[in-house]
Design an enzyme around this catalytic site. Structure first.
Site, PDB file in Angstrom:
ATOM      1  N   HIS A  78     -55.319   7.325 -34.910  1.00  0.00           N
ATOM      2  CA  HIS A  78     -54.543   6.281 -35.589  1.00  0.00           C
ATOM      3  C   HIS A  78     -54.798   4.922 -34.953  1.00  0.00           C
ATOM      4  O   HIS A  78     -55.137   4.827 -33.784  1.00  0.00           O
ATOM      5  CB  HIS A  78     -53.054   6.608 -35.552  1.00  0.00           C
TER       6      HIS A  78
ATOM      7  N   GLU B 259     -49.316   6.766 -37.943  1.00  0.00           N
ATOM      8  CA  GLU B 259     -48.977   7.811 -36.971  1.00  0.00           C
ATOM      9  C   GLU B 259     -47.656   7.533 -36.263  1.00  0.00           C
ATOM     10  O   GLU B 259     -46.877   8.437 -36.005  1.00  0.00           O
ATOM     11  CB  GLU B 259     -50.107   7.925 -35.943  1.00  0.00           C
TER      12      GLU B 259
ATOM     13  N   GLU C   2     -56.975  10.527 -28.853  1.00  0.00           N
ATOM     14  CA  GLU C   2     -55.750  10.097 -28.165  1.00  0.00           C
ATOM     15  C   GLU C   2     -55.987  10.151 -26.654  1.00  0.00           C
ATOM     16  O   GLU C   2     -56.713  11.022 -26.164  1.00  0.00           O
ATOM     17  CB  GLU C   2     -54.606  11.032 -28.546  1.00  0.00           C
TER      18      GLU C   2
ATOM     19  N   ASP D 103     -52.448   2.269 -35.692  1.00  0.00           N
ATOM     20  CA  ASP D 103     -51.196   1.523 -35.658  1.00  0.00           C
ATOM     21  C   ASP D 103     -50.588   1.646 -34.264  1.00  0.00           C
ATOM     22  O   ASP D 103     -51.047   2.434 -33.438  1.00  0.00           O
ATOM     23  CB  ASP D 103     -50.219   2.024 -36.721  1.00  0.00           C
TER      24      ASP D 103
END
Length: 177
Positions: free
Chosen positions: A22, A89, A115, A24
Site C-alpha cells: 500500500h 490499507e 511491508e 497510503d
C-alpha cells in the site's frame, strides 16, 4: 480508488509472482508529528524520515527497482511478475489486497508484501477479525432506569461473551492460533 498495477510479462507457461503493498499512510495529527518539518522528508543520521518512508514507500521502491532490474538485465521469465500498489490499507482495505484476490483481479501463485519487517523475511503474519455490531436499547429517564434497556451495558455483555467464546477460525500451520 482502485489499485495501480504494472505487469512484467514472461514467455508463458510459468508461475506468476506479485509484489507490492500500500502507498497510503495513517492520518497525521500535525500537532504530534515528531519529525522536523512535518510532511517534509529529511535525512537524519543516514536515515530517511518522513510520512510513509518505511510504511511503505521504501518497500514499494524496492519492488519497482526489482522490476526495473529484470528489464534492464533482459532476463527472460517463463511466468509474469506483477507490481501492485493499493491506496486504502490504513482505512480497512475495502479495495486492498484481499479485494483484489477475492475478485480475481490478481491471482498470483506467490506474493511478496514489501511491508517493513526489520530486515527479516517473514512468510506469514496474523490478521484480525473485524465486526460491526449494533446494540439496541430503550431510553429511560435517569430517575427510572428500570424502565429502559441500557445499550452500553448490553454491549459490554456482548464483548465479555466474545472474549470468553472467541471467534471461530482455522489454525494456521505456521502461526498457530
Amino acid at each position: 480508488s482502485l489499485p495501480h498495477m504494472l505487469i512484467a510479462g514472461g514467455t508463458g507457461g510459468g508461475k506468476t509472482l506479485a509484489m507490492g503493498g500500500h502507498y497510503d499512510v495513517v492520518a497525521a495529527d500535525e500537532t504530534t508529528w515528531e519529525t522536523e518539518g512535518g510532511f517534509v522528508p529529511t535525512v537524519k543520521d543516514g536515515n530517511l524520515i518522513g510520512r510513509g518512508a518505511a510504511d511503505m514507500k521504501g518497500g514499494l521502491a524496492c519492488c519497482f527497482m526489482a522490476l526495473k532490474a529484470l528489464k534492464e538485465c533482459d532476463i527472460k521469465l517463463k511466468g509474469n511478475v506483477q507490481f501492485v500498489a493499493t491506496v486504502d490499507e490504513e482505512i480497512g482495505s475495502p479495495y486492498g489486497m484481499s479485494y483484489l484476490a477475492e475478485n480475481k483481479i490478481i491471482a498470483p501463485d506467490f506474493f511478496i508484501n514489501a511491508e517493513q519487517t526489520e530486515m527479516k523475511i517473514v512468510v506469514a503474519y496474523k490478521g484480525c477479525a473485524w465486526m460491526e455490531v449494533k446494540v439496541k436499547g430503550v431510553t429511560a429517564h435517569g430517575s427510572k432506569p428500570h424502565l429502559g434497556v441500557n445499550a452500553v451495558v448490553n454491549a459490554a455483555k456482548l464483548i465479555y461473551m466474545l472474549d470468553k467464546k472467541g471467534v471461530e477460525f482455522t489454525p494456521d500451520p505456521l502461526l498457530g492460533n
